[in-house]
Motif scaffolding. Structure first.
Motif, mmCIF file in Angstrom:
data_model
loop_
_atom_site.group_PDB
_atom_site.id
_atom_site.type_symbol
_atom_site.label_atom_id
_atom_site.label_comp_id
_atom_site.label_asym_id
_atom_site.label_seq_id
_atom_site.Cartn_x
_atom_site.Cartn_y
_atom_site.Cartn_z
ATOM 1 N N ALA A 192 0.823 -1.208 0.000
ATOM 2 C CA ALA A 192 0.000 0.000 0.000
ATOM 3 C C ALA A 192 0.860 1.263 0.000
ATOM 4 C CB ALA A 192 -0.932 -0.003 1.208
ATOM 5 N N SER A 193 1.904 1.283 0.813
ATOM 6 C CA SER A 193 2.764 2.468 0.896
ATOM 7 C C SER A 193 3.588 2.644 -0.381
ATOM 8 C CB SER A 193 3.672 2.389 2.125
ATOM 9 O OG SER A 193 4.440 1.198 2.121
ATOM 10 N N MET A 194 4.033 1.548 -0.994
ATOM 11 C CA MET A 194 4.761 1.651 -2.257
ATOM 12 C C MET A 194 3.869 2.221 -3.356
ATOM 13 S SD MET A 194 7.400 -1.571 -2.680
ATOM 14 C CE MET A 194 6.078 -2.744 -2.974
ATOM 15 N N CYS A 195 2.638 1.733 -3.426
ATOM 16 C CA CYS A 195 1.717 2.238 -4.443
ATOM 17 C C CYS A 195 1.419 3.721 -4.218
ATOM 18 C CB CYS A 195 0.420 1.432 -4.428
ATOM 19 S SG CYS A 195 0.595 -0.248 -5.078
ATOM 20 N N TYR A 196 1.341 4.117 -2.960
ATOM 21 C CA TYR A 196 1.068 5.518 -2.622
ATOM 22 C C TYR A 196 2.167 6.431 -3.161
ATOM 23 C CZ TYR A 196 0.252 9.659 0.284
ATOM 24 O OH TYR A 196 0.039 10.941 0.738
ATOM 25 N N ILE A 197 3.425 6.083 -2.924
ATOM 26 C CA ILE A 197 4.515 6.957 -3.381
ATOM 27 C C ILE A 197 4.708 6.858 -4.894
ATOM 28 C CG2 ILE A 197 5.677 6.979 -1.147
ATOM 29 C CD1 ILE A 197 7.666 4.941 -2.216
ATOM 30 N N ILE A 198 4.415 5.682 -5.477
ATOM 31 C CA ILE A 198 4.486 5.556 -6.940
ATOM 32 C C ILE A 198 3.465 6.469 -7.599
ATOM 33 C CG2 ILE A 198 3.952 3.975 -8.845
ATOM 34 C CD1 ILE A 198 5.341 1.785 -7.202
ATOM 35 N N PHE A 199 2.293 6.577 -6.993
ATOM 36 C CA PHE A 199 1.267 7.470 -7.520
ATOM 37 C C PHE A 199 1.782 8.908 -7.614
ATOM 38 C CE2 PHE A 199 -2.361 10.343 -6.544
ATOM 39 C CZ PHE A 199 -3.067 10.172 -7.720
ATOM 40 N N PHE A 200 2.476 9.375 -6.585
ATOM 41 C CA PHE A 200 3.009 10.736 -6.605
ATOM 42 C C PHE A 200 4.138 10.867 -7.627
ATOM 43 C CE2 PHE A 200 0.803 11.032 -2.561
ATOM 44 C CZ PHE A 200 0.311 12.331 -2.596
ATOM 45 N N SER A 201 4.925 9.813 -7.791
ATOM 46 C CA SER A 201 5.993 9.844 -8.786
ATOM 47 C C SER A 201 5.425 9.973 -10.194
ATOM 48 C CB SER A 201 6.850 8.579 -8.679
ATOM 49 O OG SER A 201 7.856 8.552 -9.662
ATOM 50 N N VAL A 202 4.365 9.217 -10.495
ATOM 51 C CA VAL A 202 3.729 9.290 -11.810
ATOM 52 C C VAL A 202 3.060 10.646 -12.006
ATOM 53 C CG1 VAL A 202 1.939 8.290 -13.288
ATOM 54 C CG2 VAL A 202 3.396 6.800 -11.923
ATOM 55 N N LEU A 203 2.359 11.135 -10.970
ATOM 56 C CA LEU A 203 1.735 12.452 -11.055
ATOM 57 C C LEU A 203 2.758 13.524 -11.406
ATOM 58 C CD1 LEU A 203 -0.828 12.902 -8.119
ATOM 59 C CD2 LEU A 203 -1.296 12.712 -10.546
ATOM 60 N N ASN A 204 3.903 13.452 -10.741
ATOM 61 C CA ASN A 204 4.931 14.468 -10.951
ATOM 62 C C ASN A 204 5.440 14.467 -12.385
ATOM 63 O OD1 ASN A 204 6.653 16.492 -9.497
ATOM 64 N ND2 ASN A 204 8.266 15.211 -10.329
ATOM 65 N N GLY A 205 5.407 13.306 -13.017
ATOM 66 C CA GLY A 205 5.869 13.216 -14.393
ATOM 67 C C GLY A 205 4.830 13.612 -15.422
ATOM 68 N N THR A 206 3.544 13.618 -15.033
ATOM 69 C CA THR A 206 2.477 13.897 -15.998
ATOM 70 C C THR A 206 1.825 15.260 -15.806
ATOM 71 O OG1 THR A 206 0.879 12.738 -14.567
ATOM 72 C CG2 THR A 206 1.923 11.456 -16.312
ATOM 73 N N MET A 207 1.827 15.787 -14.583
ATOM 74 C CA MET A 207 1.122 17.044 -14.317
ATOM 75 C C MET A 207 1.781 18.241 -14.989
ATOM 76 S SD MET A 207 -0.221 17.018 -10.371
ATOM 77 C CE MET A 207 1.436 17.082 -9.697
ATOM 78 N N PHE A 208 3.117 18.246 -15.054
ATOM 79 C CA PHE A 208 3.815 19.451 -15.484
ATOM 80 C C PHE A 208 3.685 19.734 -16.980
ATOM 81 C CE2 PHE A 208 5.726 19.215 -11.343
ATOM 82 C CZ PHE A 208 5.957 20.545 -11.021
ATOM 83 N N ASN A 209 3.380 18.713 -17.767
ATOM 84 C CA ASN A 209 3.240 18.940 -19.205
ATOM 85 C C ASN A 209 2.142 19.957 -19.513
ATOM 86 O OD1 ASN A 209 5.288 17.158 -19.848
ATOM 87 N ND2 ASN A 209 3.924 15.416 -20.034
ATOM 88 N N VAL A 210 1.048 19.894 -18.750
ATOM 89 C CA VAL A 210 -0.071 20.799 -19.022
ATOM 90 C C VAL A 210 0.205 22.210 -18.515
ATOM 91 C CG1 VAL A 210 -1.756 18.927 -18.990
ATOM 92 C CG2 VAL A 210 -1.244 20.143 -16.872
ATOM 93 N N ALA A 211 1.226 22.371 -17.655
ATOM 94 C CA ALA A 211 1.539 23.691 -17.108
ATOM 95 C C ALA A 211 2.636 24.412 -17.885
ATOM 96 C CB ALA A 211 1.956 23.559 -15.644
ATOM 97 N N LEU A 212 3.188 23.789 -18.910
ATOM 98 C CA LEU A 212 4.286 24.405 -19.669
ATOM 99 C C LEU A 212 3.899 25.746 -20.306
ATOM 100 C CD1 LEU A 212 5.991 21.317 -21.378
ATOM 101 C CD2 LEU A 212 6.681 22.537 -19.313
#
Length: 448
Positions: free
Chosen positions: A10-30
Motif C-alpha cells: 500500500a505504501s509503495m503504491c502511494y509513493i508511486i502514484f506521486f511519482s507518476v503524477l509528478n511526471g504527468t502534471m507538469f506537461n499541461v503547465a508548460l
C-alpha cells in the motif's frame, strides 16, 4: 500476504502514484511557465528534459545501490530529495530555481519505481510477485489517467507552483515504509563511482541526441565505449560484464523497449489524430484516453493474479497481442469513429498494464539475486528510453507523408494510419523476441 507485506504494498503504491503524477502534471503547465518567464518552446522544454535525464540515470543508480545498501535507507533519502525539490519549486521566483527544483525532484523520484521493483522481487515469494506488481501497474495507469486532468485543474484554479507542493504529500508514507520495510545490513562491496559517471554521461548524451542534436549520440557512444573498457578491468564494476552476457535478460529488455516505444508513441500520435482528423479540443482528447486508463487501473491487479496463476510468459504473450491488434484496429478505423478509438484504447491500455504487472517479475527470475537491483534498474532505464524514442521517431515518420499502407484503411490521413500500423508491427515483433527469450536458459535464483 501478511499485514506487514500489505502495508508495504500500500505504501509503495502511494509513493508511486506521486511519482507518476509528478511526471504527468507538469506537461499541461508548460504554457503558463513559458508565459511567466518569457521562454521559447525549446527553453521551457528543459523543465521536462532535465527531470527526464536525472530520472533515467537515477533509476539504474538506485538499483545498483540497492544491491549494496538497505532499501529502507535509500527510500528515505529518495523521498527527502523528492520533497526538498518540490519545496524549492514551490517557492521559486526565477526560472533557474525551477530547473534546480526539477533536478532535485528527479534525483529523488528516480528512487521510487526502481526500489519498488527491487522490493517486490526481494521481499515477496515468486508466486505473489505478479499480484504485487499488478497493484503497481494499476497505480501507474491511474496516475497516467488522472495526472493531466489534475494538473490542468490545479494550474487553472491556483498556480503552476502548487503542482510542486502536491508531491510533498509523498512524505506521509515515510513512517509506514520505515515500519514495513525489513531491516537489512549493508552488503559487502563498494560503489563504482567512475563507472556510474561514465554510464550516466552516456545515457544523458544519448537522450540529448534523440531530443536535441544528433552529435550528442556520437558523444554518447564514446562514453559507452569508455564505460565498457572500464568495467572489463574493474574488480567491482557499476554493472557486472556477465549481466550483458545473459541473453535472456537482454532479449527481455529488447521486448520492453518495443512495448514502451509503442505505448508512449500512442500518447503522441493519437492526440494529433483526434485534433486533426476529428477536430477535438484538449478536454475532449483527454476524455477519449480516460476510460482506457481507468479500466486498466481497475483490472491491473487481476492481471497480476493471472500472472501468478498461469505464468508471466503467458500474460506477456497475450498482452502484447492485445496491444498489436489494438494498434492495427486504430490504423484501420482512424477516420471512422472517435468512439471506436476510445474503445480500442481500453484494450491497448489493458495490455500495457498487464505487461507492467508481469514483466518485472519475469525479468527478475532471469537474474542472479546479487544482480537484481541493477538488473531491474536497467529495465527501468530501457523502458524510459523506449518511451523517449517512440514519440521522437514516430514524429519523424509522420513528416514523411507516406501513402496508404493498410488495405483496411478507407483512405485519407494515410500518414496517421501508417504510424499506427508501424506501432502494430513493432508490437508483433516483440512477440517474436519474447518467443526467442523463452527458449533461452536463465539464471535460477538461489532462494525465493
Amino acid at each position: 500476504m501478511n499485514k506487514r507485506q500489505a502495508l508495504l504494498v500500500a505504501s509503495m503504491c502511494y509513493i508511486i502514484f506521486f511519482s507518476v503524477l509528478n511526471g504527468t502534471m507538469f506537461n499541461v503547465a508548460l504554457p503558463e511557465l513559458s508565459q511567466e518567464f518569457s521562454l521559447t518552446p525549446s527553453g521551457v522544454s528543459w523543465v521536462v528534459v532535465v527531470y527526464a535525464l536525472i530520472f533515467a540515470i537515477g533509476s539504474v543508480t538506485y538499483g545498483k545501490l540497492a544491491d549494496i545498501y538497505p532499501i529502507k535507507r535509500l527510500i528515505v533519502i529518495g523521498l527527502l530529495l523528492f520533497s526538498a525539490g518540490s519545496l524549492i519549486g514551490f517557492f521559486s521566483e526565477d526560472y533557474w530555481m525551477v530547473i534546480v527544483a526539477r533536478i532535485i525532484q528527479g534525483s529523488g523520484s528516480a528512487a521510487i519505481p526502481a526500489l519498488a521493483m527491487v522490493a517486490s522481487a526481494r521481499y515477496f515469494p515468486i508466486e505473489q510477485r505478479g499480484y504485487v506488481m499488478g497493484f503497481v501497474a494499476s497505480t501507474v495507469a491511474f496516475g497516467f489517467g488522472i495526472g493531466p486532468l489534475l494538473g490542468g485543474g490545479i494550474a487553472q484554479i491556483f498556480d503552476w507552483r502548487v503542482l510542486f507542493i502536491v508531491s510533498v504529500g509523498s512524505l506521509l508514507a515515510l513512517p509506514v515504509l520505515i515500519k514495513a520495510l525489513p531491516h537489512e545490513e549493508t552488503q559487502g562491496g563498494s560503489f563504482d563511482v567512475l563507472g556510474a559517471i561514465l554510464f550516466g554521461l552516456g545515457v544523458a548524451a544519448f537522450l540529448l541526441g534523440v531530443n536535441t542534436n544528433v552529435w550528442f549520440l556520437v558523444i554518447g557512444v564514446l562514453f559507452f565505449v569508455l564505460f565498457t573498457l572500464h568495467i572489463r578491468v574493474k574488480d567491482q564494476p557499476f554493472i557486472q560484464i556477465n549481466l550483458f552476457q545473459n541473453k535472456k535478460f537482454g532479449l527481455l529488455l529488447l521486448f520492453a523497449l518495443c512495448i514502451y516505444f509503442s505505448h508512449m508513441a500512442t500518447f503522441f500520435v493519437l492526440p494529433l489524430v483526434l485534433a486533426d482528423v476529428n477536430k477535438l479540443g484538449p478536454g475532449w482528447i483527454g476524455l477519449v484516453f480516460f476510460p482506457g486508463a481507468m479500466i486498466a487501473a481497475l483490472l491491473g491487479t487481476r492481471a497480476g493474479r493471472l500472472s501468478d496463476r498461469y505464468g508471466s510468459h503467458v500474460i506477456l504473450r497475450w498482452a502484447a497481442i492485445m496491444m498489436a491488434m489494438g494498434f492495427l484496429t486504430i490504423s484501420s478505423l482512424i477516420s471512422v469513429s472517435v468512439i471506436w478509438i476510445s474503445v480500442t484504447l481500453i484494450f491497448i491500455f489493458l495490455g500495457f498494464s498487464s505487461i507492467q504487472a508481469s514483466l518485472a517479475s519475469h525479468i527478475a527470475s532471469t537474474l542472479d539475486p546479487k544482480e537484481t537491483g541493477v538488473g531491474l534498474g536497467l529495465y527501468n532505464l530501457t523502458a524510459f528510453m523506449g518511451g523517449t524514442l517512440g514519440p521522437t521517431l514516430v514524429s519523424a515518420f509522420l513528416e514523411l507523408n507516406t501513402t496508404r499502407w493498410n488495405p483496411l484503411h478507407p483512405g485519407g490521413f494515410a500518414s496517421y494510419s501508417n504510424g499506427m500500423l508501424l506501432l502494430s508491427l513493432i508490437s508483433f515483433s516483440s512477440l517474436c523476441i519474447l518467443a526467442v527469450s523463452n527458449r533461452r536458459m536463465s539464471y535460477v535464483p538461489a532462494a525465493e
